[in-house]
Scaffold this motif. Structure first.
Motif, PDB file in Angstrom:
ATOM      1  N   GLY A 245       0.823  -1.202   0.000  1.00  0.00           N
ATOM      2  CA  GLY A 245       0.000   0.000   0.000  1.00  0.00           C
ATOM      3  C   GLY A 245       0.857   1.252   0.000  1.00  0.00           C
ATOM      4  O   GLY A 245       1.818   1.380  -0.771  1.00  0.00           O
ATOM      5  N   GLY A 246       0.546   2.184   0.885  1.00  0.00           N
ATOM      6  CA  GLY A 246       1.326   3.412   0.992  1.00  0.00           C
ATOM      7  C   GLY A 246       2.765   3.168   1.389  1.00  0.00           C
ATOM      8  O   GLY A 246       3.649   4.000   1.135  1.00  0.00           O
ATOM      9  N   GLY A 247       3.023   2.004   1.995  1.00  0.00           N
ATOM     10  CA  GLY A 247       4.382   1.683   2.415  1.00  0.00           C
ATOM     11  C   GLY A 247       5.251   1.153   1.292  1.00  0.00           C
ATOM     12  O   GLY A 247       6.442   0.867   1.504  1.00  0.00           O
ATOM     13  N   PHE A 266       2.394  11.518  -2.788  1.00  0.00           N
ATOM     14  CA  PHE A 266       1.680  12.534  -2.014  1.00  0.00           C
ATOM     15  C   PHE A 266       0.529  11.855  -1.278  1.00  0.00           C
ATOM     16  O   PHE A 266      -0.377  11.312  -1.913  1.00  0.00           O
ATOM     17  CB  PHE A 266       1.142  13.632  -2.928  1.00  0.00           C
ATOM     18  N   PRO A 267       0.570  11.847   0.054  1.00  0.00           N
ATOM     19  CA  PRO A 267      -0.467  11.134   0.816  1.00  0.00           C
ATOM     20  C   PRO A 267      -1.766  11.924   0.930  1.00  0.00           C
ATOM     21  O   PRO A 267      -1.749  13.136   1.167  1.00  0.00           O
ATOM     22  CB  PRO A 267       0.187  10.957   2.193  1.00  0.00           C
ATOM     23  N   ALA A 321     -11.743  14.578   1.658  1.00  0.00           N
ATOM     24  CA  ALA A 321     -10.296  14.409   1.703  1.00  0.00           C
ATOM     25  C   ALA A 321      -9.728  15.020   2.975  1.00  0.00           C
ATOM     26  O   ALA A 321     -10.255  15.987   3.523  1.00  0.00           O
ATOM     27  CB  ALA A 321      -9.646  15.060   0.483  1.00  0.00           C
ATOM     28  N   GLY A 322      -8.653  14.425   3.428  1.00  0.00           N
ATOM     29  CA  GLY A 322      -7.898  14.965   4.552  1.00  0.00           C
ATOM     30  C   GLY A 322      -6.426  14.897   4.223  1.00  0.00           C
ATOM     31  O   GLY A 322      -6.035  14.333   3.202  1.00  0.00           O
ATOM     32  N   PHE A 323      -5.614  15.453   5.068  1.00  0.00           N
ATOM     33  CA  PHE A 323      -4.174  15.379   4.830  1.00  0.00           C
ATOM     34  C   PHE A 323      -3.464  14.905   6.077  1.00  0.00           C
ATOM     35  O   PHE A 323      -3.736  15.354   7.188  1.00  0.00           O
ATOM     36  CB  PHE A 323      -3.587  16.723   4.411  1.00  0.00           C
ATOM     37  N   SER A 324      -2.556  13.973   5.865  1.00  0.00           N
ATOM     38  CA  SER A 324      -1.650  13.511   6.903  1.00  0.00           C
ATOM     39  C   SER A 324      -0.344  13.160   6.213  1.00  0.00           C
ATOM     40  O   SER A 324      -0.360  12.603   5.116  1.00  0.00           O
ATOM     41  CB  SER A 324      -2.213  12.280   7.618  1.00  0.00           C
ATOM     42  N   PRO A 325       0.798  13.470   6.804  1.00  0.00           N
ATOM     43  CA  PRO A 325       2.069  13.114   6.178  1.00  0.00           C
ATOM     44  C   PRO A 325       2.358  11.613   6.247  1.00  0.00           C
ATOM     45  O   PRO A 325       3.346  11.145   5.697  1.00  0.00           O
ATOM     46  CB  PRO A 325       3.101  13.916   6.986  1.00  0.00           C
ATOM     47  N   THR A 330      -1.339   3.358   9.838  1.00  0.00           N
ATOM     48  CA  THR A 330      -0.476   2.941  10.943  1.00  0.00           C
ATOM     49  C   THR A 330       0.964   3.408  10.739  1.00  0.00           C
ATOM     50  O   THR A 330       1.891   2.886  11.353  1.00  0.00           O
ATOM     51  CB  THR A 330      -0.493   1.407  11.068  1.00  0.00           C
ATOM     52  N   GLY A 331       1.158   4.393   9.833  1.00  0.00           N
ATOM     53  CA  GLY A 331       2.504   4.840   9.496  1.00  0.00           C
ATOM     54  C   GLY A 331       3.051   5.892  10.444  1.00  0.00           C
ATOM     55  O   GLY A 331       2.535   6.119  11.537  1.00  0.00           O
ATOM     56  N   SER A 332       4.103   6.569   9.967  1.00  0.00           N
ATOM     57  CA  SER A 332       4.801   7.574  10.759  1.00  0.00           C
ATOM     58  C   SER A 332       4.555   8.968  10.188  1.00  0.00           C
ATOM     59  O   SER A 332       4.390   9.124   8.967  1.00  0.00           O
ATOM     60  CB  SER A 332       6.309   7.279  10.760  1.00  0.00           C
ATOM     61  N   TYR A 333       4.557   9.973  11.057  1.00  0.00           N
ATOM     62  CA  TYR A 333       4.409  11.358  10.597  1.00  0.00           C
ATOM     63  C   TYR A 333       5.621  11.818   9.790  1.00  0.00           C
ATOM     64  O   TYR A 333       5.580  12.879   9.163  1.00  0.00           O
ATOM     65  CB  TYR A 333       4.185  12.281  11.794  1.00  0.00           C
TER      66      TYR A 333
END
Length: 505
Positions: A245-247, A266-267, A321-325, A330-333
């Motif tokens: 996935g995103g990882g 871009f997350p 939509a939202g934004f998180s780095p 379950t990832g890291s900021y």
């Protein structure tokens, strides 16, 4: 201290629907191969594949307006819609094969029939929708689609959406097709991993891949940490698939392959409104997709979805939509900043300058109050009451950024991307929708690219699993009808009744 290494033929990173699909295909094609899976969470299908982290739509372009675009001369380009539909048909055939062979059971636990509806408001949008239906109707893949702007017909199709509309609200038009599906990708993923474990695939949960290095013999050395014990394990394989996935992007960067350069991510996070009033849920039986607002990205298409989750009928609206780095829920900021490397810095900067509109859109979305979200919901359900709805955080997606000939430096990609090493020894899946719906098509492409010496010997078995493999169904309408009927039987999609809470319990 001794160095002990465990060898496999194939290593799959991530226990989502993509790894599950590739693993299942490989066990059918090469049953003697040793396949090993690493997943950092406690069970399968807990990130992007989880049923609460995606829209659960069997994406076949039956209702998603962002897959058809208007050309400068006013005609419609339906090529993307046709491609998405063709790809979904491959997944449907493979799932049918698995059920027929009793490799997975109870298809109603992961796929249900549901009408797919496109709805627009305003005269201009109504003309666009009618033109879209006429363009698609010439293609056998979209046979059975109906158009209406008659309020009485629309009340039958989507009573909850039409109730409470005033004449001054403007005209409403819709298309409807009854062959759509709701897909619980979380349930499907868990079923596939249960099957894989029964086939002696070693699935290691709570194991995090820390590094990947190419060995002199062309294999991959994979360093894995056992999250519970903290111990590091060494593994190797001739082929590695990164389906995290995103990882996936950070792991792809660790490979150091030339194909991983000048790619960024871009997350974007998603939020849905969920109806908690069973009486309202029972009034709606469809997936209704609208049209993205002017200036909004394709991923922002609003839709009102009947869903089947945990043996219960649900109703969701979104996405917001939202934004998180973070690249994963379950990832890291530090995921976003950590993904910026010297080889993709200018690509990322180029996207920053290009995508100011997206940045503004995300800021506006993050700042939305509950009242504003309810206002958007009321464009679909005029009588919606805030006490009947609650917000949930859905999945985290990483949109691919890369340099392209057409878009130039730092072009944001909307869709699914596969990055493969030149020698085919490693492949990574990046991006978002239509993703899971086209998993079988994506994995067959990976098999063709990464196993060129084996693929010819596999084709007979592939055609048994996916009868239309190598053909376009739009060019073989009789074959399409035959496959549509047989897969509907196998997947138990033939029943036309509207399931109630009692039937689902």
């Amino acid at each position: 201290m001794s160095y002990r290494e465990t060898k496999s033929d194939v290593i799959l990173i991530g226990a989502g629907v993509m790894s599950a699909t590739l693993g299942t295909l490989l066990k059918e094609l090469a049953p003697d191969w040793k396949v090993t899976v690493f997943e950092k969470l406690k069970s399968a299908g807990e990130e992007s594949s989880n049923e609460w982290n995606n829209a659960g739509t069997g994406h076949a372009a039956l209702c998603e307006l962002n897959y058809t675009s208007e050309k400068p001369d006013g005609s419609l380009d339906i090529s993307k819609a046709v491609k998405v539909n063709e790809h979904f048909q491959l997944s449907r055939q493979f799932w049918s094969y698995l059920v027929r062979k009793k490799l997975i059971e109870n298809p109603k636990e992961f796929i249900m029939p549901i009408p797919h509806i496109s709805m627009v408001q305003g005269e201009k949008n109504g003309l666009f929708l009618k033109k879209r239906m006429e363009a698609l109707s010439d293609n056998p893949l979209f046979e059975g689609m109906s158009f209406s702007d008659d309020p009485d017909v629309l009340k039958e199709w989507m009573p909850l959406v039409m109730e409470g509309r005033e004449e001054g609200d403007g005209p409403v038009a819709a298309t409807k097709i009854d062959t759509g599906t709701d897909v619980n990708f979380g349930s499907l993923t868990r079923k596939l991993f249960t099957h894989l474990e029964n086939e002696n695939v070693a699935v290691h949960y709570e194991h995090s891949v820390k590094d990947l290095k190419k060995a002199a013999d062309g294999s991959w050395k994979v360093k894995v940490q056992n999250i519970n014990t903290g111990e590091t394990e060494n593994h190797s394989a001739k082929f590695v698939f990164i389906g995290a996935g995103g990882g996936s992007l950070p792991l792809l960067q660790k490979t150091g392959i030339p194909e991983s350069r000048r790619i960024g991510g871009f997350p974007v996070s998603g939020l849905f409104l969920v109806c908690n009033n069973p009486e309202i849920v029972e009034q709606h039986h469809a997936k209704v997709y609208g049209k993205a607002k002017v200036g909004a990205p394709p991923m922002s298409v609003p839709h009102l979805d009947t869903r089947y989750i945990d043996n219960k009928k649900s109703l969701l609206f979104g996405p917001f939509a939202g934004f998180s780095p973070k690249f994963l829920k379950t990832g890291s900021y530090f995921d976003l900043i950590g993904s910026v490397k010297p080889n993709n810095l200018f690509t990322m900067l180029g996207a920053g300058f290009k995508e100011l509109g997206l940045t503004r859109y995300l800021i506006q979305q993050v700042m939305l109050s509950n009242e504003k979200r309810m206002e958007e919901l009321k464009e679909f359900i005029p009588n919606a009451k805030s006490e009947d709805w609650e917000i949930i955080v859905a999945g985290q997606r990483v949109q691919v950024i890369k340099d392209t000939e057409a878009g130039g430096r730092g072009t944001l990609q909307f869709g699914t991307e596969v990055v493969t090493a030149d020698d085919g020894s490693v492949a990574a899946l990046l991006g978002a929708s239509p993703g899971a719906s086209t998993a079988v098509h994506v994995m067959l492409e990976i098999l063709e690219k990464c196993f060129p010496t084996e693929i010819d010997g596999w084709k007979t078995k592939i055609k048994e699993m996916v009868p239309s493999y190598g053909k376009l169904l739009m060019s073989h309408p009789s074959l399409f009808k035959e496959i549509q009927a047989s897969t509907a039987r196998d997947l138990q999609l033939e029943e036309s009744y509207v399931p109630s809470q009692e039937h689902l319990a």
